[in-house]
Design a protein around this motif. Sequence first.
Motif: not given
Lengths: 356, 389, 58
Positions: B64-69, B90-92, B97-101, B365-372
């Motif tokens: 649900a929260l990855a729906a911004g894409g 940013p939304a994509i 990342l949301g769906y990958a997680l 893990v998701g946040v770290l990848i996002f930051r990278f």
Amino acid sequence: MSLSRRKFLGWMGAAGAGTLMNRTSAQGAANTHFRGYPNSYAVLHDITRCVGCRSCEAACNTVNELPVPDKPFTDLSVLESRRRTTAKTYTVVNKFPSAKQTESIGKYVYVKKQCNHCLEPACASACFVRAFQKTPEGAVVYDPSVCVGCRYCMIACPFEIPAYEYDKALEPRVMKCTMCHPRIQKGLLPGCVQACPKEALTFGKRKDILDIARERIRRHPERYIDHIYGETEMGGTSWLYLSGVPFASIGMREDLGITPAPELTSGALGAVPIVVGLWPVLLTGIYAISKRKERVSEEERREAVQAAIAQARQQAEAEKAAALEKARKEKETAVQQAVQKALEEAKKKAEQEGHA
Amino acid sequence: MSETTTVSNKPVLTPFNLIAGIIIAMGLVLTVLRFTGGLAAVSNLNDDNPWGIWIGFDLLCGVALAAGGYVTSAAVYIFGLKRFHSAVRPAILTGFLGYALVVFALHYDVGRPWRLPYPFVVQQGTTSLLFEVGACVALYLTVLFIEFTPAALEWLGLKRARNLVVQLTMVLTIFGVVLSTLHQSSLGALYLIAPSKLHPLWYSTYLPVYFFVSSIIAGLSMVLFESTLSHHYFGDKLDETHQRESLGVTLGFGKAASLVLAGYFIIKVIGLSTANTWHYLNTGYGAWFLVEMLGFIALPCFLYAVGVRDKNVKLIRYTAAWTVLGIIVNRFNISLVAFNWHLPSSQRYFPHWMEIMISVFIVTVGVLIFRFIVTRMPILYEHPEYHGH
Amino acid sequence: MDHTFFTLQDFMTFTKGVTYILMVVSLIGITAFWLFLSERDEDGTVDSPSPEHPGSTH
């Protein structure tokens, strides 16, 4: 990325030819009623005859080579707590205080619980790898060789039957009663039916079992509740129950309804291809409309700019012409004045010379 | 851009990195436990409660929260709202990342994760809504990945590949909306098969519609929430376009969210009338249902509206965070609170701390990848060579 | 394939299987059709979506 008309039509033709499949005789009309396999078996559990000896549990354990339980099957103290099926127990007998107490019904009532082998199993409907199958014999069987372990079947089962081997890391399976499918294929009775000393379990063709059940109710209306549990529940099951006390009082839900599980999700499933068919059209339409609006407003802006430029130019021309005209007139006036002045001066001079 | 100097000048042992490191270490240990001891070793899942927070939070909330894409790319490319363009990447990224997680988390939850491809390649359970969810999530993850690649390709300097992918934008966007509509709604439809286990106030034949509509709300709010965090933590990465468009995005998305929340409230009330379940409102569960309806749907609808009218960016941003929480509450309600409501409390589920820890690990893990990605690739700014898209 | 279905479950397994295949075919088909429809627009007329700017007209 262009696509010629010829190429496109060629693809469509090829695709069309490929869809000329055999038509089946499947009933698909809206009012079709599926009656299940005509000669499938069922088991009748006459709760009024059960004495809670747990012989059925023991037989099931042996026949299916299940692990040895913590407490032996002769230990009847386990009946003091409510039990459910587990990864090591395909069937359990539970003890309930009797809601009615008559001659034929004592203080306690004993009920055997196991997979009901529904005519339209919720587990089969829910499983995304088709690991559950309703067999022509009536048993609902599980294939562990494809199971991914998502446990949606456990969510779906309204009778809360499937159990899972949570403690296995590499090969966990869903565990439930099999109606001893290999045995019944060989003409044998399921283990529990064979073992029951009180004939509380009867095995036969489903239609015969229903007849037997109706006959028992007809013959002994004081002994039985006038309802065969499993006849219509969830669209019908292959494990049918007769009871002397209300089913709700012995842990059997009476609020499940008669809608078979696949019908519960068929609406949502049916909407999926409609979205696939229509959304691209709608979205492309919206895109085309928004693009056109953009193009029209862009054109209008361009035209307005052109018109403004033209108008400004026109105005500039008019002003220039007016300025030129004014300059010409001023020049003319100045010339006239100069001529006038010269004439007057000449006249004066002539007069002056005339006097002298 | 000063990106390279920013990255190399920062000290490695920041408090965030230390905590993240500990979480990662614990996550790895728990992973070993999970695959040596089975689900029983790390969870409170049992025969009565086969689905816990890995489904309720990681799957349902994650999707649900990855729906911004899909919401943002639809707004910009299909509805032509170009002023939101800076919000797309940013939304994509958040979506991808949301769906990958989600897929990553599923590897912990299912009994035999190496068999996850089975429904597609071995045997198809086509009557199952989970089959449909799986197919759409797999396809959509592919779409999101492709939509994300231009940023990576720009970073890598692969111009031709990048231009080729950008040409696919329209098709990918439309596919993305189709696939998202399907799997967002189908996650709700999963529960249609269990009317006897879900409390009547939450069970409805409209569940798929509710999940789809609330995913739009979740997407809009997550874009605003993620933007709040990015502005705060990665503010130096925002280029001029981003900053200029930011107010418009906040007001525009806030207005849209308010409107959709209003529609959502109406159709949930209609669900009550269709099923005639009004009398349940007068129970304990009914009170909680009203908290969800009034506190997490009606209230943010109103606050978003006030924020938009008054151009109060702060209010809109707070409301976005509250709405995100509301979506989580709704998904938890359906999967954990209202599910199995008929069971005695001794048989109800509460997550094991290890389940929670694994979920925290996955999010970290998701946040770290996002930051990278955000600190190196043109997500919050436009690559100077491709300016003007 | 020419047999009767005894259960709703078997019927739906078959029909949904066919439907899924149709869905994939129609998605590919409609994409091809859309490309076919917008092909003529790519010759630089006002309407054309240029490759670098999908969704715009410049």
